[in-house]
Enzyme design. Structure first.
Site, PDB file in Angstrom:
ATOM      1  N   ASP A  38       2.955  36.887 -12.697  1.00 34.59           N
ATOM      2  CA  ASP A  38       2.319  35.986 -11.744  1.00 34.59           C
ATOM      3  C   ASP A  38       2.434  34.524 -12.173  1.00 34.59           C
ATOM      4  O   ASP A  38       2.628  33.636 -11.337  1.00 34.59           O
ATOM      5  CB  ASP A  38       0.845  36.367 -11.589  1.00 34.59           C
ATOM      6  CG  ASP A  38       0.192  35.690 -10.393  1.00 34.59           C
ATOM      7  OD1 ASP A  38       0.636  35.951  -9.261  1.00 34.59           O
ATOM      8  OD2 ASP A  38      -0.740  34.898 -10.598  1.00 34.59           O
ATOM      9  N   VAL A 111      10.059  45.040 -24.864  1.00 38.20           N
ATOM     10  CA  VAL A 111       9.807  44.073 -25.932  1.00 38.20           C
ATOM     11  C   VAL A 111       9.315  44.728 -27.214  1.00 38.20           C
ATOM     12  O   VAL A 111       9.335  44.096 -28.278  1.00 38.20           O
ATOM     13  CB  VAL A 111       8.790  42.999 -25.474  1.00 38.20           C
ATOM     14  CG1 VAL A 111       9.342  42.208 -24.295  1.00 38.20           C
ATOM     15  CG2 VAL A 111       7.438  43.613 -25.146  1.00 38.20           C
ATOM     16  N   ASP A 202      -2.019  24.641 -23.230  1.00 34.84           N
ATOM     17  CA  ASP A 202      -3.304  24.579 -22.534  1.00 34.84           C
ATOM     18  C   ASP A 202      -3.055  23.695 -21.324  1.00 34.84           C
ATOM     19  O   ASP A 202      -2.899  22.475 -21.463  1.00 34.84           O
ATOM     20  CB  ASP A 202      -4.379  23.981 -23.442  1.00 34.84           C
ATOM     21  CG  ASP A 202      -5.770  23.987 -22.803  1.00 34.84           C
ATOM     22  OD1 ASP A 202      -5.842  23.885 -21.560  1.00 34.84           O
ATOM     23  OD2 ASP A 202      -6.764  24.093 -23.538  1.00 34.84           O
ATOM     24  N   HIS A 203      -3.014  24.295 -20.141  1.00 37.29           N
ATOM     25  CA  HIS A 203      -2.578  23.521 -18.981  1.00 37.29           C
ATOM     26  C   HIS A 203      -3.538  22.376 -18.641  1.00 37.29           C
ATOM     27  O   HIS A 203      -3.163  21.438 -17.957  1.00 37.29           O
ATOM     28  CB  HIS A 203      -2.349  24.431 -17.768  1.00 37.29           C
ATOM     29  CG  HIS A 203      -3.603  25.012 -17.180  1.00 37.29           C
ATOM     30  ND1 HIS A 203      -4.161  26.191 -17.623  1.00 37.29           N
ATOM     31  CD2 HIS A 203      -4.401  24.571 -16.174  1.00 37.29           C
ATOM     32  CE1 HIS A 203      -5.237  26.455 -16.927  1.00 37.29           C
ATOM     33  NE2 HIS A 203      -5.421  25.493 -16.041  1.00 37.29           N
ATOM     34  N   GLU A 241     -15.525  26.521 -10.713  1.00 39.67           N
ATOM     35  CA  GLU A 241     -14.593  27.272  -9.888  1.00 39.67           C
ATOM     36  C   GLU A 241     -15.343  27.971  -8.766  1.00 39.67           C
ATOM     37  O   GLU A 241     -16.480  28.426  -8.959  1.00 39.67           O
ATOM     38  CB  GLU A 241     -13.847  28.313 -10.721  1.00 39.67           C
ATOM     39  CG  GLU A 241     -13.036  27.762 -11.877  1.00 39.67           C
ATOM     40  CD  GLU A 241     -12.378  28.880 -12.677  1.00 39.67           C
ATOM     41  OE1 GLU A 241     -11.188  29.160 -12.429  1.00 39.67           O
ATOM     42  OE2 GLU A 241     -13.061  29.486 -13.526  1.00 39.67           O
ATOM     43  N   HIS A 265     -10.138  25.119 -23.062  1.00 38.14           N
ATOM     44  CA  HIS A 265     -10.112  24.011 -22.103  1.00 38.14           C
ATOM     45  C   HIS A 265     -11.230  22.993 -22.330  1.00 38.14           C
ATOM     46  O   HIS A 265     -10.980  21.783 -22.431  1.00 38.14           O
ATOM     47  CB  HIS A 265     -10.215  24.548 -20.677  1.00 38.14           C
ATOM     48  CG  HIS A 265      -9.132  25.509 -20.310  1.00 38.14           C
ATOM     49  ND1 HIS A 265      -7.829  25.386 -20.751  1.00 38.14           N
ATOM     50  CD2 HIS A 265      -9.148  26.622 -19.533  1.00 38.14           C
ATOM     51  CE1 HIS A 265      -7.101  26.369 -20.265  1.00 38.14           C
ATOM     52  NE2 HIS A 265      -7.874  27.133 -19.528  1.00 38.14           N
ATOM     53  N   LYS A 370     -14.919  23.624  -6.315  1.00 36.46           N
ATOM     54  CA  LYS A 370     -13.879  23.607  -7.345  1.00 36.46           C
ATOM     55  C   LYS A 370     -13.730  22.168  -7.812  1.00 36.46           C
ATOM     56  O   LYS A 370     -13.365  21.286  -7.030  1.00 36.46           O
ATOM     57  CB  LYS A 370     -12.552  24.117  -6.785  1.00 36.46           C
ATOM     58  CG  LYS A 370     -11.369  24.045  -7.755  1.00 36.46           C
ATOM     59  CD  LYS A 370     -10.104  24.565  -7.097  1.00 36.46           C
ATOM     60  CE  LYS A 370      -8.891  24.397  -8.003  1.00 36.46           C
ATOM     61  NZ  LYS A 370      -9.016  25.178  -9.256  1.00 36.46           N
TER      62      LYS A 370
END
Length: 505
Positions: A38, A111, A202-203, A241, A265, A370
């Site tokens: 995903d 893997v 870490d986005h 969220e 985060h 959000k």
């Protein structure tokens, strides 16, 4: 108006500054484990495509997608195209689409089977010879946490990571589940890659507003004057969220929001916010400054956690005018789960800059909106001489997600009356064509710029701070409050700030 360039990150060039030098991206092979997953579909393929459209990938570039499904190269290409049409921020350009798809090849791989890596190695080497790519290899592990160590070990055992060029490993969170498992994971990865080669992604660190926190004061003297720490009453960091656990119950019911959001985060946002740098400094210096913040973060003993920490779990309610079920009724969640879906805490940074200024952090699922934002609340020494029911604290708000802007909250006297009313003044405009977090982070990883990736020392220190709280949870030393879906969280979180005469903003 603040310069809109604050919200860009090398948007018009494929080079980045390093001291007084600039480097171009070298030809490389990008090996993506989890290419059928995903994250690849929603984020990674679109990010690579947008880098392709803006000329930010090298002319010699190969992507090898690794997965467990029996896909042909052609079917793999069709899934990539589907991903781009659904999730790319830029429109698909039909005239160049095939050129982009031709960069990708698919490799079926177990893997866990070391012998099967020989096929992957052959595919990589053939593409390197075909496209004239030196042995520069970037491995991205978008896989289940239990497979990270297995893949790293097999990359090393097979020789895939022993190249004549450079090698880098990108690892998605979670990096361990507690201090001990994180230390063991790092030990095992260090046997296959050096620390400078490991990019823990870490986005949140890829978001343009977060990336600009380090240079905000340096680039804008006016903000430097405004953010006089002697004038700040408190700092609030929120990551709320509206979504629930969705399809992630198997992971989330064991992790909880403390592992899913706080250890990585939110603590990264605390570090980036507290940097408050008055000058432009190097990547290594930024990392040292971040570590200094974490080292100064006052520990919370597990026996005392109830004084500073609030945890909660959502029950049924209504989010954005839609009825939703409680956490305990979510598919895959244990019927007696004591897992946290909400976390709030009062933090203290015991260094000369921030002593006496509390940080409040909160995050949760199924909340009313959000939003990820950082709020600086200013002191009001003249509040006793002004009408208490009219005057609100001045705020500087840095909105990170879903929009990015900077605003000030001021008290403005209404011309039609003598009363004050609060007003927001925006300093920035949201850019329509702005790179997203994964674009910026992938670009940096290809360049070898680790500024906005988590260093092991940061990860270890954050786990050391979190560990007593995990033990408090496990030993029932903290109550689990409930809150209705669609609310702002448990009442206890409001009471936490009210005990200091503050409110959440």
């Amino acid at each position: 108006m603040i310069n809109e360039n604050l919200l860009t990150h090398f948007s018009e060039t494929d080079a980045v500054p390093e001291g007084n030098k600039r480097r171009n991206i070298q030809a490389l092979t990008f090996v993506l484990f989890g290419a059928t997953g995903d994250l690849a579909k929603r984020k990674l393929f679109p990010a690579l495509y947008n880098l392709f459209l803006t000329g930010k990938i090298p002319s010699s570039f190969s992507v090898i997608g690794v997965g467990r499904r029996e896909w042909s190269h052609e079917f793999f290409h069709s899934k990539i195209e589907e991903s781009l049409r659904n999730y790319s921020r830029k429109d698909v350009q039909n005239d160049s689409l095939q050129a982009f798809l031709n960069l990708f090849q698919y490799c079926l791989l177990d893997v866990t089977d070391q012998a099967s890596y020989k096929h992957l190695n052959t595919l990589i080497e053939n593409r390197e010879k075909e496209l004239g790519i030196p042995e520069n290899r970037l491995f991205y592990l978008s896989v289940a946490p239990n497979l990270v160590e297995v893949i790293a070990e097999n990359l090393h055992a097979s020789g895939l990571n022993q190249t004549k060029g450079w090698r880098r490993l990108i690892v998605e969170k979670p990096f361990g589940t507690d201090l001990k498992t994180a230390q063991q994971l790092n030990k095992n990865l260090s046997e296959a890659f050096d620390e400078v080669e490991i990019y823990r992604i870490d986005h949140y660190l890829g978001k343009p507003m977060v990336q600009n926190l380090a240079s905000l004061v340096f680039a804008n003297p006016a903000l430097g004057s405004l953010l006089d720490l002697k004038q700040i009453a408190n700092v609030q960091i929120t990551a709320s969220e509206t979504v629930g656990v969705e399809t992630r119950a198997a992971y989330y019911d064991n992790a909880g929001t403390i592992r899913d959001m706080v250890q990585n985060h939110l603590l990264q946002l605390v570090m980036m916010t507290a940097l408050h740098l008055p000058e432009n400094i190097s990547t290594d210096e930024i990392n040292l400054k971040k570590l200094e913040v974490l080292e100064s973060l006052r520990p919370i003993a597990k026996e005392e956690a109830y004084k500073d920490v609030i945890r909660g779990q959502y029950r049924d309610g209504e989010v954005l005018n839609t009825p939703v079920i409680s956490y305990l009724d979510e598919p895959g969640v244990a019927e007696n789960s004591m897992n946290d879906t909400y976390f709030a805490a009062r933090l203290h940074i015991d260094n000369p800059a921030w002593t006496g200024i509390p940080f409040y952090i909160r995050t949760g699922k199924r909340l009313d909106q959000k939003s990820t934002r950082i709020v600086f609340e200013f002191k009001n020494p003249k509040r006793n001489s002004l009408p208490a029911d009219e005057i609100v604290p001045n705020l500087l708000v840095l909105e990170i997600n879903p929009n990015e802007d900077i605003s000030l909250k001021l008290n403005i006297k209404s011309p039609s009356s003598e009363r004050f009313k609060p007003a927001y003044i925006n300093f920035t405009t949201n850019l329509d064509d702005q790179s997203d977090a994964y674009e910026l982070l992938l670009f940096d990883a290809m360049l070898g710029n680790a500024t906005f990736f988590a260093h092991w020392n940061e990860v270890e220190l954050s786990w050391k701070w979190i560990q007593p709280l995990l033990e408090a949870f496990e030993n029932d030393l903290l109550p689990l409050h409930t809150y209705p879906a669609g609310s702002t969280g448990p009442k206890a979180a409001d009471d936490l700030l009210k005990s200091d005469s503050f409110n959440w903003w």
